[in-house]
Design a protein around this motif. Structure first.
Motif, PDB file in Angstrom:
ATOM      1  N   VAL A  70      -0.446  11.937 -17.676  1.00 27.74           N
ATOM      2  CA  VAL A  70       0.692  11.114 -18.063  1.00 27.74           C
ATOM      3  C   VAL A  70       1.444  11.887 -19.147  1.00 27.74           C
ATOM      4  CG1 VAL A  70       1.403   8.946 -19.111  1.00 27.74           C
ATOM      5  CG2 VAL A  70      -0.506   8.983 -17.507  1.00 27.74           C
ATOM      6  N   LEU A  71       2.690  12.263 -18.873  1.00 29.80           N
ATOM      7  CA  LEU A  71       3.443  13.102 -19.792  1.00 29.80           C
ATOM      8  C   LEU A  71       4.574  12.375 -20.518  1.00 29.80           C
ATOM      9  CD1 LEU A  71       3.755  16.270 -17.535  1.00 29.80           C
ATOM     10  CD2 LEU A  71       2.114  15.851 -19.375  1.00 29.80           C
ATOM     11  N   HIS A  72       4.872  11.144 -20.139  1.00 31.72           N
ATOM     12  CA  HIS A  72       5.996  10.427 -20.731  1.00 31.72           C
ATOM     13  C   HIS A  72       5.663   8.940 -20.813  1.00 31.72           C
ATOM     14  CE1 HIS A  72      10.108   8.817 -21.077  1.00 31.72           C
ATOM     15  NE2 HIS A  72      10.398   9.996 -21.601  1.00 31.72           N
ATOM     16  N   ARG A  73       6.268   8.248 -21.765  1.00 31.03           N
ATOM     17  CA  ARG A  73       5.936   6.821 -21.945  1.00 31.03           C
ATOM     18  C   ARG A  73       6.373   5.960 -20.767  1.00 31.03           C
ATOM     19  NH1 ARG A  73      10.362   3.987 -25.384  1.00 31.03           N
ATOM     20  NH2 ARG A  73      12.053   5.485 -25.234  1.00 31.03           N
ATOM     21  N   LYS A  77       5.531   3.601 -14.895  1.00 29.76           N
ATOM     22  CA  LYS A  77       6.466   2.908 -14.018  1.00 29.76           C
ATOM     23  C   LYS A  77       6.845   3.751 -12.799  1.00 29.76           C
ATOM     24  CE  LYS A  77       8.234   0.266 -17.836  1.00 29.76           C
ATOM     25  NZ  LYS A  77       8.443  -1.108 -17.638  1.00 29.76           N
ATOM     26  N   VAL A  78       6.360   4.990 -12.765  1.00 29.85           N
ATOM     27  CA  VAL A  78       6.607   5.889 -11.642  1.00 29.85           C
ATOM     28  C   VAL A  78       5.253   6.421 -11.174  1.00 29.85           C
ATOM     29  CG1 VAL A  78       7.754   8.011 -10.904  1.00 29.85           C
ATOM     30  CG2 VAL A  78       8.843   6.553 -12.604  1.00 29.85           C
ATOM     31  N   ASN A  94      -1.549   6.329 -12.288  1.00 28.70           N
ATOM     32  CA  ASN A  94      -1.390   4.922 -11.929  1.00 28.70           C
ATOM     33  C   ASN A  94      -1.235   4.688 -10.428  1.00 28.70           C
ATOM     34  OD1 ASN A  94       1.096   6.227 -12.027  1.00 28.70           O
ATOM     35  ND2 ASN A  94       2.205   4.339 -12.401  1.00 28.70           N
ATOM     36  N   ALA A  95      -1.333   5.733  -9.626  1.00 30.67           N
ATOM     37  CA  ALA A  95      -1.207   5.580  -8.176  1.00 30.67           C
ATOM     38  C   ALA A  95      -2.546   5.161  -7.582  1.00 30.67           C
ATOM     39  CB  ALA A  95      -0.749   6.893  -7.550  1.00 30.67           C
ATOM     40  N   VAL A 141       9.919  -1.759  -9.348  1.00 29.77           N
ATOM     41  CA  VAL A 141      11.216  -2.432  -9.247  1.00 29.77           C
ATOM     42  C   VAL A 141      11.587  -3.085 -10.573  1.00 29.77           C
ATOM     43  CG1 VAL A 141      12.440  -4.314  -8.089  1.00 29.77           C
ATOM     44  CG2 VAL A 141      11.083  -2.707  -6.750  1.00 29.77           C
ATOM     45  N   ASP A 142      10.612  -3.582 -11.327  1.00 31.01           N
ATOM     46  CA  ASP A 142      10.947  -4.209 -12.610  1.00 31.01           C
ATOM     47  C   ASP A 142      11.534  -3.195 -13.583  1.00 31.01           C
ATOM     48  OD1 ASP A 142       8.530  -2.896 -13.060  1.00 31.01           O
ATOM     49  OD2 ASP A 142       7.655  -4.520 -14.225  1.00 31.01           O
TER      50      ASP A 142
END
Length: 187
Positions: A70-73, A77-78, A94-95, A141-142
């Motif tokens: 995880v490289l970004h906050r 979400k992606v 997170n996948a 989507v959120d």
């Protein structure tokens, strides 16, 4: 309905201004949502193309499930997944381990919207030229909705502030424009 000519004129003009303002706000919302979806879908497709190209150029000799850092906050979400010959070889933290498509559906290139672990995702699926590589890149989507509302807030907020100012200006103009008619009526 007001009895005075000034009241009727004011009601009519303010009603028309409010309708035009509302139509403008709705059209702005629809246009911003469309443009935002186009932009974000383009990013998903570009990410998938990069992952497909990477897998075609540098296939993993020791196929193992690699979890990308995880490289970004906003990274949660992606999500992305890369399958090589049916095996998951690379994925974001997170996948899920299963393909990011609805259960029971076969692979289909392009965009889809699906639910994963209770969240709705916009997913782009792509295949390598030899169909041995399948890539899924998705975005919650959120997250898209949050961006949409932020853009709309900055766009529509000035319109909300301007509406009462516009109403006051219309009232002043109608009141001032009706002054000669009021004087005539008093005479």
């Amino acid at each position: 309905m007001p009895r005075s000519l000034q009241g009727r004129l004011l009601l009519l003009v303010l009603g028309l201004v409010a309708c035009v303002w509302l139509a403008t706000a709705v059209l702005t919302w629809l246009d911003v949502r469309h443009e935002l979806d186009e932009l974000l879908d383009g990013h998903l497709a570009q990410g998938a193309a990069l992952l497909v190209a990477q897998q075609m150029r540098d296939p993993a000799e020791d196929e193992q499930d690699i979890e990308a850092p995880v490289l970004h906050r906003y990274a949660p979400k992606v999500a992305f997944q890369v399958f090589h010959e049916g095996r998951l070889t690379l994925r974001s933290a997170n996948a899920p381990s299963l393909p990011m498509i609805e259960r029971g559906r076969r692979f289909k290139s392009g965009f889809s919207t699906t639910r994963i672990d209770g969240a709705t995702w916009r997913v782009f699926a792509a295949q390598g030229s030899e169909r041995d590589v399948q890539v899924y890149v998705g975005e919650r989507v959120d997250s898209r909705s949050s961006i949409l509302w932020a853009v709309l807030r900055s766009t529509l907020w000035p319109m909300f502030v301007a509406l009462p100012l516009l109403a006051a200006a219309v009232w002043w103009a109608v009141h001032r424009g009706m002054r000669p008619l009021r004087r005539l009526g008093q005479t």
